[in-house]
Design a protein around this motif. Sequence first.
Motif, PDB file in Angstrom:
ATOM      1  N   LEU A 295      22.721  92.447 109.651  1.00 33.71           N
ATOM      2  CA  LEU A 295      22.070  93.430 110.995  1.00 33.71           C
ATOM      3  C   LEU A 295      21.328  92.639 110.988  1.00 33.71           C
ATOM      4  O   LEU A 295      20.319  92.961 110.408  1.00 33.71           O
ATOM      5  CB  LEU A 295      23.251  94.770 110.954  1.00 33.71           C
TER       6      LEU A 295
ATOM      7  N   THR B  46      24.279  93.421 115.586  1.00 31.93           N
ATOM      8  CA  THR B  46      24.636  92.292 114.215  1.00 31.93           C
ATOM      9  C   THR B  46      24.250  90.378 114.927  1.00 31.93           C
ATOM     10  O   THR B  46      23.408  90.339 115.352  1.00 31.93           O
ATOM     11  CB  THR B  46      26.458  91.897 114.814  1.00 31.93           C
TER      12      THR B  46
ATOM     13  N   ASN C 218      26.419  82.128 110.993  1.00 31.91           N
ATOM     14  CA  ASN C 218      24.933  83.052 111.804  1.00 31.91           C
ATOM     15  C   ASN C 218      24.462  82.950 111.901  1.00 31.91           C
ATOM     16  O   ASN C 218      24.072  81.550 112.618  1.00 31.91           O
ATOM     17  CB  ASN C 218      24.763  82.742 110.060  1.00 31.91           C
TER      18      ASN C 218
ATOM     19  N   VAL D  26      34.214  91.766 115.720  1.00 29.07           N
ATOM     20  CA  VAL D  26      35.145  92.619 115.420  1.00 29.07           C
ATOM     21  C   VAL D  26      34.383  93.825 116.091  1.00 29.07           C
ATOM     22  O   VAL D  26      35.466  94.658 116.874  1.00 29.07           O
ATOM     23  CB  VAL D  26      34.178  93.817 114.087  1.00 29.07           C
TER      24      VAL D  26
ATOM     25  N   ILE E 141      27.406  88.867 105.603  1.00 31.89           N
ATOM     26  CA  ILE E 141      26.969  89.575 107.157  1.00 31.89           C
ATOM     27  C   ILE E 141      26.109  89.951 107.176  1.00 31.89           C
ATOM     28  O   ILE E 141      25.256  91.036 106.243  1.00 31.89           O
ATOM     29  CB  ILE E 141      28.541  89.855 107.327  1.00 31.89           C
TER      30      ILE E 141
ATOM     31  N   GLY F 276      26.737  97.991 117.340  1.00 28.60           N
ATOM     32  CA  GLY F 276      26.895  96.929 116.156  1.00 28.60           C
ATOM     33  C   GLY F 276      26.915  95.450 117.035  1.00 28.60           C
ATOM     34  O   GLY F 276      26.594  94.495 117.173  1.00 28.60           O
TER      35      GLY F 276
ATOM     36  N   ASN G  65      31.337  89.154 112.822  1.00 31.62           N
ATOM     37  CA  ASN G  65      30.812  90.647 112.907  1.00 31.62           C
ATOM     38  C   ASN G  65      30.862  90.711 114.785  1.00 31.62           C
ATOM     39  O   ASN G  65      30.581  92.267 115.189  1.00 31.62           O
ATOM     40  CB  ASN G  65      30.079  91.063 112.392  1.00 31.62           C
TER      41      ASN G  65
ATOM     42  N   ASP H 199      25.681  88.024 113.022  1.00 30.23           N
ATOM     43  CA  ASP H 199      27.563  86.476 112.200  1.00 30.23           C
ATOM     44  C   ASP H 199      28.196  87.093 114.169  1.00 30.23           C
ATOM     45  O   ASP H 199      27.690  88.169 114.623  1.00 30.23           O
ATOM     46  CB  ASP H 199      27.134  87.889 111.923  1.00 30.23           C
TER      47      ASP H 199
END
Length: 543
Positions: free
Chosen positions: A83, A135, A197, A143, A81, A131, A140, A137
């Motif tokens: 950022l 991110t 990704n 999430v 993952i 986030g 992610n 991904d």
Amino acid sequence: MGDAIRHLVIAPILLPLAVGAFMLLLDERRRLTKIALSLATVLAVLVMAIALVVHVDTPSGDRWSSLIVYPLGNWPPPFGIVLVADRLSALMVLVTAVLGCATLLFAMARWHKAGPRFYTLFLLLLTGLNGAFLTGDLFNLFVFFEILLAASYGLVLHGSGTARVKAGLHYIPINLVASSLFLIGVSLIYGVTGTLNMADLGRLVPTLPDDTRVFFEAGAAVLGVAFLVKAGMWPLSFWLPTTYAASCAPIAAMFAIMTKVGIYVILRLFLLCFGDGAGASADFGAEWLYYGGMATIAFGGIGVLASQSMQRLGGYSVLVSSGTLLAAIGTTNSAVISGALFYLVTSTFTIGAYFLLVELIERGRQAGADVLAVTMEVFGDPEEDIEEEEEEVGVAIPAAIAVLGGAFLACTALLAGMPPLSGFIAKFAMLSALINEAGDIPPSHWALVILLILSGLATLIAMTRTGMRTLWGPDEIAIPRVRAIEAMPVAALLLICVSMTVLGGPAMRYMEATAQLLYWPQIYAQDVLGAATPVVPATGGQP
């Protein structure tokens, strides 16, 4: 690039998450401690966001920006993952931080006392927003999407009351359905490509065979519906005006950035996966975004004219903003998108300031005053027929009303796109890009031009009518008690919009460079997938 700059990418996520979790251990009566921790956290995030924008705006070699990639756990992408901070994500984090500072300062006057765990929920919302923007991904992203939604559920209900409970009963199930669609779309995409990704998806889409491409596009469509619900595209926007109108003022102002999460993800994935280099999938869904955006502008404009309360007028203004951005993405024109990015920033700050301002204006007004005013406009005031009072000349306007009225006029000019403020610059940039396209201008673009002009006219009429009814029309008006800590956030957001007018040239150049880089997804993919070097030197072997 130093480790300090790399770690700066994860700091806007970890800091509010850690402080919010720590405050769960503190008793609710320790409000001063929570205020100090929350304010220091948000200000620190603002400083980090400014540093990110400055860094990504610094040329790197022969490129226009310095993209930052942070592989979590030192796993190289696309297996781990990551950022990613580029021009667009850094800009969104900065907008979130500025709006977060303003709304938190406003809430400190009294709204933090209206319910438990306000500061924890606020910082969790900030964590989820940052986030989602940073991110690289899709999993992610899910999430962080759930983190910000979970926090927003509590914030929608903050302050209790029948209206907020009813709005919450609509808001929560709708977003749970959107989350389910998110998972379905992500599952389909992963089943076809074997990766989540974003940069890797952009690299793989042109190579997909026809028999599996249809499943990828189906997954992307389902995922798109989930984010169009959040963005408020018609007809998926029925929940938004009621929810925003029912929320307390600082939360409604903070929610002005919530719809932009959906806009951001759609813009990011659309240009990564369905740009000009996507092969057979090029421009997939562009027409749906374009015509859906225009329908949203029309629906929002009608709602603005029909609104009888200031809160609902703000909710429909959010729809006009979302529709404008979605239609701009659907044009697949980088010049239009650069103007749309400028519009995104100024409309977010203006709508946030408007929701804060409404709460100040509405203090002391009777419940149902807006409906009563509309009735009097249609049928007249019966008391005027019974007795006629001598008209008083030269009545002084109280200072509080003068300040609130001036701020309301500024919001009106910005939302309607009146010159010379930043709202006009943004709309002018989009309109000129649509009209000055090479070749014959399609009728659909003329339709968008007309809609943008009419939506501004509708906003001007509705805001002027509302201002006359609430601030300048009544013979007697309850003078609200406004504290400096409440007036400062409104003034700050409006001053930022004014500064964007004065500094329109540099701001627009940043937006133009951002839009052009979005149309070169191969640079994004090369930087992300090529950044396999660990952030911190590993003590053992590479995973």
